[in-house]
Write a protein that holds these residues in place. Structure first.
Motif, short mmCIF file in Angstrom:
data_model
loop_
_atom_site.label_atom_id
_atom_site.label_comp_id
_atom_site.label_asym_id
_atom_site.label_seq_id
_atom_site.Cartn_x
_atom_site.Cartn_y
_atom_site.Cartn_z
N ASN A 150 43.85 41.84 27.61
CA ASN A 150 44.25 42.48 28.82
C ASN A 150 45.42 43.63 28.80
N ILE A 175 37.79 35.64 38.90
CA ILE A 175 36.70 36.40 38.44
C ILE A 175 35.69 35.14 38.00
N LEU A 195 33.52 42.31 44.69
CA LEU A 195 34.90 42.53 43.90
C LEU A 195 36.04 42.81 44.60
N PHE A 250 43.32 37.49 38.25
CA PHE A 250 41.85 37.49 37.53
C PHE A 250 41.23 36.14 37.34
N LEU A 273 39.85 47.43 41.41
CA LEU A 273 38.51 46.78 41.83
C LEU A 273 38.15 47.06 43.17
N SER A 309 39.15 50.26 26.98
CA SER A 309 38.64 49.54 28.34
C SER A 309 37.49 50.17 28.75
N GLN A 317 38.76 42.96 34.03
CA GLN A 317 38.00 43.85 35.04
C GLN A 317 36.40 43.86 34.21
N THR A 318 36.39 43.84 33.21
CA THR A 318 34.92 44.08 32.47
C THR A 318 33.94 42.97 32.71
#
Length: 768
Positions: free
Chosen positions: A43, A207, A695, A204, A703, A335, A265-266
């Protein structure tokens, strides 16, 4: 015959069992890999910049000027209501600072090789720095950069453990937090780059489990409404989960071996893409399977027919999304490049799961597999009464439902429908210029109150905000004076100094000579604004212009310069990738539909839809939720998803329209195609919008903005473009829409009484 029948049944059962067993194995291994994806994340925004970026080249040269890379953590303490710091408070903080190296790192396991205390990752002893206004204290900590980026034995980050330990100790030892002052009478925050990294890791953290559960929960509710069955929704959900496990398994090993880059984020987008795509493809296959069950007795024959006619549109849909995502590999930013292969692997997994595992689930009960649709079990009807070819109902029967009535309305008033619809979309697109996408300050990336952001604001009030992460200029030694003078003349610059090496003692009255490395010196430029703010980025842009004029060989780097280079790269990506995506998808549509005109129409309709989605989103951002400026990569991501995913629904519609047009002619084929596909495609769009909306539970601006744009865009594509605009345009244009294929000249192969032309079924096969 009986023996052959039994052998075929046994073979079908064996194939079903093997497919389910293989996927169970993939799910077991992939599930463990999914839980470890955070271990292979990267990150660090700086690592995403290309090697050619000026800040990257400056950072490479700057490594020779320092013994080790550091990650600053800043402890800021203030008296409430702006009061002055007392000697007693200063003494208490100095005692606390002296004990910081001995604080255990939260979550560390020394027996497993983890650093035991904060002192193990510090590069210098902590000091207490009072502010000039006497109202604040700063305790800067220099963490060893490589050590701070490592993971602890429990898979949490070292930097997160250090920041957590500091915040716990401030609360327990001094009673000082952002909300309370305790016995010492001070508020405290842990901020700086380390604080922001720790808070990002926390954000994160949603996630892995929460995001997936929310997305699956939303999808499950929608599927229950669509199917009204206690069984089918879970079979579709299980298919999506196994697809995500398969994708995670591949992504984990590729990222572990440094073949792809994965960031937080990916990973989140991967989960949404796989779930949304899997459910969309499943909805299409199940709808066609249900339709075929009305015309044949055997569920196996019905499934074979459904897969035969569904594989082309589903494969084209998956191929379109994959092609769009792979275009991101043209990006200058790591990214963006990372999302291309990661997302593509997710789509491949979704396609394979839906075409293998879902049919096995749906046929697991053998001849009794219809029962999985209970209580709305599809019953076989007399194919000779209703079908011109297997699986085709009469137009009158098709137009009897709600979607049939809408299709009939579009067929009666096509020009009025597409003109009004296009004007409505143009009205939304008119607000596109109001979308702000010039970049985001680091203090704006969180949507909830976090310690790092609050501490950064307190820091800026009492200390030179840019001193924490000054910009660095690497310049030839002979140009040093000219570079210093040029930088000092830029508005927004607080101070400029030539770097003389690490300070090992108290300041000396005699100026030390500059540190020279390979004929270069380093000039530190402190901005009045915080290095992570948009104001500092603007200042550094002006510094670059001034410095390059004084020394063409000078390189300007640092945190603000990295943000500037990221914005510039994102702007370049938007200009390069957008036309490539459009061209690639245009080619796919042309090949699938065998029509240049139809492909151009679908692309134009979806571009208009995208513009309307951005315009409506701009209204929401600016006047409803009050979001700050978006990152330049937000429009790029939104474009890639909306064009690729939006075209999906047009593919589902137009492949069915073409199939019906072969038999009934284009205008009647449009009406039939819209009536038949309306329910399933609308359900798919609502599912995809809901999964992307999930998201938004991650409290990060990027996001949330992406989720809102894509959700709005998908609903526009589903409810407006595919239901009204495209069918009305195709109906108005008529058979010419298939130019240059020969279908534009062919007469319908079905008479008004529903009887097929001789050899009509064979002719239909040649045109499909």
């Amino acid at each position: 015959m009986l023996s052959n029948s039994r052998s075929a049944a046994a073979l079908r059962a064996l194939v079903i069992v093997l497919l389910i067993a293989v996927w169970l194995g993939v799910g077991a291994i992939g599930g463990m890999a999914q839980g470890k994806l955070s271990e292979v994340q990267s990150n660090d925004a700086a690592s995403f910049l290309p090697a050619s970026a000026e800040s990257t080249r400056a950072a490479e040269l700057n490594r020779a000027f320092v013994d080790s890379e550091t990650l600053p953590a800043l402890v800021v303490l203030t008296a409430p209501e702006g009061g002055a710091i007392s000697p007693e408070q200063l003494a208490a903080v100095e005692d606390f600072a002296a004990g910081i190296p001995a604080l255990p790192i939260t979550g560390a396991d020394p027996a497993a090789g983890d650093p035991a205390t904060i002192g193990d990752v510090l590069t210098a002893d902590p000091v207490v720095v009072p502010s000039e206004d006497g109202a604040a204290l700063l305790v800067p900590l220099s963490l060893d950069g490589p050590a701070a980026e490592e993971s602890l034995a429990d898979d949490s980050s070292v930097v997160g453990g250090v920041v957590g330990s500091l915040r716990d100790a401030l609360s327990s030892d001094l009673g000082a937090t952002s909300e309370s002052v305790g016995a010492v009478g001070l508020n405290a925050w842990v901020t700086g780059p380390a604080g922001f990294v720790a808070d990002l890791v926390t954000a994160f953290g949603g996630i892995d489990v929460t995001l997936l559960l929310v997305a699956l929960g939303a999808v499950l509710v929608i599927l229950v409404v669509v199917y009204r069955s206690p069984f089918l929704p879970f079979l579709v959900i299980f298919t999506a989960v196994f697809a995500l496990s398969a994708a995670s398994l591949v992504v984990y090993h590729l990222a572990k071996n440094d073949l792809i880059t994965l960031n937080g984020q990916t990973q989140g987008i991967l989960s949404i893409l796989v779930v949304g795509a899997s459910v969309d493809y499943a909805l299409l296959l199940v709808a066609r399977y249900r339709e075929e069950l009305r015309h044949v007795e055997s569920p196996f024959v019905a499934m074979a027919r459904a897969m035969r006619v569904s594989v082309a549109p589903i494969a084209a849909s998956a191929g379109t999304v994959i092609a769009g995502l792979l275009c991101l590999t043209l990006s200058d930013l790591g990214s963006n490049k990372a999302l291309g292969p990661v997302g593509s692997l997710g789509i491949v997994a979704a396609f394979v799961a839906v075409m293998t595992l879902l049919p096995a689930f749906l046929l697991v009960l053998g001849k009794r597999s219809r029962a999985l649709f209970w209580p709305r079990v599809p019953r076989q009807v007399d194919a000779g009464t209703h079908a011109t070819v297997p699986g085709t109902l009469s137009t009158a029967e098709i137009l009897s439902g709600g979607w049939g009535r809408l299709a009939g309305f579009v067929g009666r008033h096509p020009r009025r429908v597409w003109v009004v619809t296009a004007l409505a979309l143009l009205a939304g697109a008119a607000f596109l210029p109001t979308l702000q996408a010039s970049g985001t300050s680091q203090t704006d990336i969180f949507l909830t109150k976090v310690d790092a952001v609050s501490g950064q604001k307190e820091l800026a009030e009492h200390f030179p905000a840019g001193a924490v992460q000054p910009a660095v200029v690497i310049t030839p030694q002979g140009d040093a004076d000219a570079v210093v003078a040029a930088a000092q003349g830029v508005d927004g610059v607080d101070s400029v100094s030539v770097y003389t090496g690490p300070q090992t003692g108290p300041p000396s009255a005699v100026a030390a000579p500059p540190l020279v490395v390979d004929g270069n010196v380093r000039v530190d430029v402190v901005t009045t604004a915080s290095a992570d703010s948009l104001a500092a980025v603007g200042t550094i842009e002006a510094v670059r212009d001034a410095v390059h004029a004084a020394s063409p060989d000078a390189l300007v780097g640092g945190a603000s310069a990295e943000s500037l280079d990221t914005q510039n790269a994102s702007t370049r990506d938007l200009k390069v990738i957008v036309p490539v995506v459009l061209l690639v998808i245009l080619l796919i549509l042309g090949l699938l539909l065998r029509s240049v005109l139809a492909a151009l129409l679908l692309i134009a309709a979806n571009v208009l839809s995208f513009a309307a989605a951005l315009g409506i989103s701009a209204i929401v951002f600016n006047h409803v939720v009050g979001f700050p400026s978006a990152d330049p990569s937000v429009p790029l991501y939104a474009f890639t998803f909306l064009i690729a995913l939006g075209v999906d629904y047009s593919i589902f519609l137009m492949t069915r329209v073409r199939e019906e047009s072969v038999l009934y002619g284009t205008r009647e084929g449009v009406v039939r195609g819209l009536a038949v596909t309306g329910g399933v495609i609308t359900s798919a769009g609502v599912v995809l919008a809901a999964t992307f909306a999930a998201l938004g539970i991650i409290p990060l601006l990027f996001l949330a903005q992406l989720a809102l744009i894509v959700s709005i865009g998908v609903l526009i594509d589903t409810l407006v473009v595919r239901s009204l605009l495209v069918p009305a345009l195709v109906h108005d244009i008529g058979p010419r829409i298939w130019w240059p294929s020969r279908l534009r000249h062919e007469a319908p192969r079905v008479h008004a009484d529903g009887a097929p032309e001789p050899e009509g079924e064979e002719f239909a096969r040649t045109l499909r």
